[in-house]
Design an enzyme around this catalytic site. Structure first.
Site, short mmCIF file in Angstrom:
data_model
loop_
_atom_site.label_atom_id
_atom_site.label_comp_id
_atom_site.label_asym_id
_atom_site.label_seq_id
_atom_site.Cartn_x
_atom_site.Cartn_y
_atom_site.Cartn_z
N GLU A 1 29.37 53.70 -26.93
CA GLU A 1 28.82 54.64 -25.94
C GLU A 1 28.34 55.93 -26.62
OE1 GLU A 1 31.20 55.65 -22.44
OE2 GLU A 1 30.05 57.49 -22.24
N CYS B 1 34.12 59.53 -16.06
CA CYS B 1 33.73 58.87 -14.81
C CYS B 1 34.91 58.77 -13.84
CB CYS B 1 33.15 57.50 -15.10
SG CYS B 1 34.41 56.29 -15.52
N SER C 1 38.06 47.46 -18.24
CA SER C 1 37.41 46.20 -18.60
C SER C 1 38.39 45.02 -18.58
CB SER C 1 36.73 46.33 -19.97
OG SER C 1 37.58 47.01 -20.87
#
Ligand code: SF4
Length: 316
Positions: free
Chosen positions: A131, A200, A273
């Site tokens: 990222e 987030c 994930s």
């Protein structure tokens, strides 16, 4: 033989976030639309179980675009990619689908906006994480300076200390990042940035639920991959919040039962994930050894969903 009693505190929210869910759907829908093989640049999400499952369905995972043939579709992972990657795919006339999480894309857009306004960027993130590489790769070389710790802030040498903005990786520790942002603002009072940071909703919520559980339990197990940033942060948050045994496990076979000897309560969560099937596997492994009571600890309710790209919603 009677089993010892054990309470499992099950964090909620845990596991898949909307960005991971979307990325997996993108690979599955691409396989349906175009047939196998579909190429995926980098692990679509950081989880071996998920990657192995998609591989069985016909996905081929590669690290770089030049490993893909030009006549098969390629998908870019949820972590985002440097701008040069889709540009190269377009130059090679490849069909590509970008599974970058919309919340990562939002950070890319922020970086571009600040750059257009003449500001140099400081990115708070982990060196080498996909990222971070993807976000830094939205701007020309030298336009994004990386800091990983509060100590790094002292060593920054920006072009103009009055013309700076900051952005962050989406999966950092909320508390550590607050310290780095404070250090940046102290050294560069003119620096501009988001209201708090770019972490987030899914990362924030999973950390909050671990904080709620940590004081109640003898041990915390975070189900997640060793290369999953948000999962590793959950392990750290569990330890900072007061649980002396906070460990990452990929699945039930990783549990160190000897280390858990004598415990009466365990907190369980999963990184963004990690699929729920692995959470159930871990719970079942405890049920095999203990008389288990499961207590859900819900600190937030998530209703976020992201649409897949239009190309996959249209017929072939
Ligand atoms: S962890 Fe956050 S930024 Fe990353 S894929 Fe999930 S929702 Fe998107």
């Amino acid at each position: 033989m009677t089993k010892d009693k054990l309470t499992l505190y099950l964090a909620a929210p845990r596991g898949f976030c909307a960005g991971v869910d979307r990325a997996i759907k993108i690979v599955e829908m691409a396989l349906e639309k175009w047939g196998a093989p579909v190429y995926v640049r980098h692990e679509i999400v950081h989880n071996k179980y998920v990657v192995d499952g998609l591989r069985e369905k016909g996905a081929v995972f590669v690290e770089e675009l030049d490993e893909c043939p030009t006549d098969r579709p390629v998908i870019f992972s949820a972590h985002g990619v440097p701008k040069a990657v889709p540009a190269e795919a377009a130059r090679r006339e490849m069909v590509y689908v970008d599974a970058t999480c919309p919340l990562v894309s939002k950070v890319h857009i922020e970086a571009e906006r600040h750059h257009a306004n003449g500001l140099q960027m400081v990115m708070i993130g982990h060196a080498g994480h996909p990222e971070t590489l993807g976000t830094m790769g939205q701007l020309p070389e030298g336009e994004v300076l990386l800091v990983e710790t509060e100590a790094d802030v002292a060593g920054l040498e920006p072009r103009d200390p009055e013309k700076l903005a900051f952005i962050t990786q989406t999966t950092l520790s909320v508390d550590d990042t607050a310290g780095i942002v404070a250090a940046l603002k102290a050294r560069f009072p003119a620096i501009v940035g988001p209201h708090k940071e770019d972490i987030c909703y899914a990362t924030t919520n999973r950390q909050e639920s671990v904080k709620a559980i940590a004081p109640k339990v003898d041990a915390i197990l975070v189900i997640g991959a060793p290369n999953s940033s948000n999962s590793k942060r959950l392990v750290e948050v569990g330890a900072y919040a007061g649980c002396s045994y906070s460990q990452l496990v990929q699945r039930a076979t990783d549990i160190d039962w000897r280390a858990l000897d004598g415990i009466r309560s365990v907190g369980i969560t999963a990184g963004a994930s990690a699929p729920e099937v692995l959470v159930n596997e871990v719970i079942d492994a405890f049920r095999d050894r203990y008389d288990v009571t499961v207590e859900p600890v819900e600190t937030a309710v998530e209703r976020v969903e992201f649409k897949v790209p239009r190309v996959l919603r249209e017929p072939a």
